[in-house]
Design a protein around this motif. Structure first.
Motif, PDB file in Angstrom:
ATOM      1  N   SER A 145      77.087 -25.931 114.645  1.00  0.00           N
ATOM      2  CA  SER A 145      76.642 -27.256 115.080  1.00  0.00           C
ATOM      3  C   SER A 145      77.850 -28.033 115.581  1.00  0.00           C
ATOM      4  N   GLU A 146      77.554 -29.047 116.382  1.00  0.00           N
ATOM      5  CA  GLU A 146      78.544 -29.915 117.006  1.00  0.00           C
ATOM      6  C   GLU A 146      79.423 -29.179 118.022  1.00  0.00           C
ATOM      7  N   GLU A 200      79.992 -28.607 122.172  1.00  0.00           N
ATOM      8  CA  GLU A 200      79.702 -29.339 123.400  1.00  0.00           C
ATOM      9  C   GLU A 200      78.752 -28.582 124.318  1.00  0.00           C
ATOM     10  N   TRP A 251      92.947 -34.955 123.756  1.00  0.00           N
ATOM     11  CA  TRP A 251      92.511 -33.567 123.644  1.00  0.00           C
ATOM     12  C   TRP A 251      93.054 -32.769 124.817  1.00  0.00           C
ATOM     13  N   ASN A 268      91.523 -38.979 121.597  1.00  0.00           N
ATOM     14  CA  ASN A 268      92.091 -37.875 120.813  1.00  0.00           C
ATOM     15  C   ASN A 268      93.180 -37.112 121.555  1.00  0.00           C
ATOM     16  N   LYS A 283      92.139 -25.072 117.789  1.00  0.00           N
ATOM     17  CA  LYS A 283      90.902 -25.247 117.022  1.00  0.00           C
ATOM     18  C   LYS A 283      90.053 -23.976 117.080  1.00  0.00           C
ATOM     19  N   ASP A 330      72.927 -35.707 123.312  1.00  0.00           N
ATOM     20  CA  ASP A 330      74.138 -36.158 122.629  1.00  0.00           C
ATOM     21  C   ASP A 330      73.921 -37.595 122.195  1.00  0.00           C
ATOM     22  N   TYR A 342      78.067 -23.076 110.278  1.00  0.00           N
ATOM     23  CA  TYR A 342      79.327 -23.815 110.247  1.00  0.00           C
ATOM     24  C   TYR A 342      79.261 -25.019 111.179  1.00  0.00           C
ATOM     25  N   ASN A 343      79.484 -26.193 110.623  1.00  0.00           N
ATOM     26  CA  ASN A 343      79.609 -27.400 111.429  1.00  0.00           C
ATOM     27  C   ASN A 343      81.059 -27.450 111.900  1.00  0.00           C
ATOM     28  N   VAL A 344      81.286 -27.172 113.171  1.00  0.00           N
ATOM     29  CA  VAL A 344      82.644 -27.077 113.708  1.00  0.00           C
ATOM     30  C   VAL A 344      83.226 -28.441 114.092  1.00  0.00           C
ATOM     31  N   GLU A 345      82.477 -29.499 113.831  1.00  0.00           N
ATOM     32  CA  GLU A 345      82.948 -30.872 114.012  1.00  0.00           C
ATOM     33  C   GLU A 345      83.599 -31.120 115.371  1.00  0.00           C
ATOM     34  N   ASN A 346      82.751 -31.335 116.353  1.00  0.00           N
ATOM     35  CA  ASN A 346      83.207 -31.724 117.689  1.00  0.00           C
ATOM     36  C   ASN A 346      84.058 -30.662 118.377  1.00  0.00           C
TER      37      ASN A 346
END
Length: 125
Positions: free
Chosen positions: A93-94, A96, A62, A60, A70, A124, A35-39
Motif C-alpha cells: 500500500s501507498e 504511487e 526527493w 522532501n 528506499k 489519491d 507491507y505499507n511502504v509509506e509513500n
C-alpha cells in the motif's frame, strides 16, 4: 470504490487458488505478506497525483538517490522475512503507480524471482 473492492476480491481469490495448489505438496509453505511502504513515490511529476512533496524541488527534496535507497531497503525487508524463501505473494500500500512496483521487484533479491504484478490505481486522497 467499486473498483477497489473488485480488485481486493480478485486478489483474495488468486491467493486462495495459489494456496490451494500449494497444498498438493504438504511440505511447501508460502509466505504471504502485506507491507505499507509509506509513500513509495518516484521522482517524476505526475499531474494526476498529489506528488509535489516527492519531487526534487518538493518538501522532501526527493531525488533518485533517496528513491533507490528506499527501494533497496524495502527489498531487504521483504527478503528477510523468511531466510529460506522470498514471499510468494506481496501486498503493498501507498505506492504511487505501477512503475514503482516494477522498480521494486527489480531490486535486490526480489529481482531473482519471477513476480507478477496485479495493480489497481486508486484515487489519491
Amino acid at each position: 470504490m467499486k473498483n477497489i473492492k473488485t480488485t481486493t476480491f480478485i486478489s483474495f481469490l488468486l491467493a486462495i487458488v495459489f494456496l490451494t495448489n500449494c497444498k498438493r505438496n504438504e511440505n511447501y509453505k508460502a509466505d504471504i505478506v502485506f507491507y505499507n511502504v509509506e509513500n513509495l513515490f518516484d521522482t517524476i511529476d505526475d499531474p494526476l497525483k498529489n506528488d509535489k512533496d516527492f519531487l526534487p524541488d518538493g518538501r522532501n527534496k526527493w531525488n533518485s538517490e533517496k528513491y533507490f535507497h528506499k527501494l533497496e531497503n524495502i527489498s531487504k525487508v521483504l527478503s528477510s522475512i523468511n531466510s529460506n524463501n522470498l514471499p510468494a505473494i506481496i501486498g503493498l500500500s501507498e505506492v504511487e503507480n505501477i512503475e514503482v512496483i516494477r522498480d521494486l521487484i527489480n531490486t535486490g533479491d526480489l529481482k531473482n524471482e519471477n513476480y507478477k504484478i496485479v495493480h489497481q490505481e486508486s484515487p489519491d486522497e
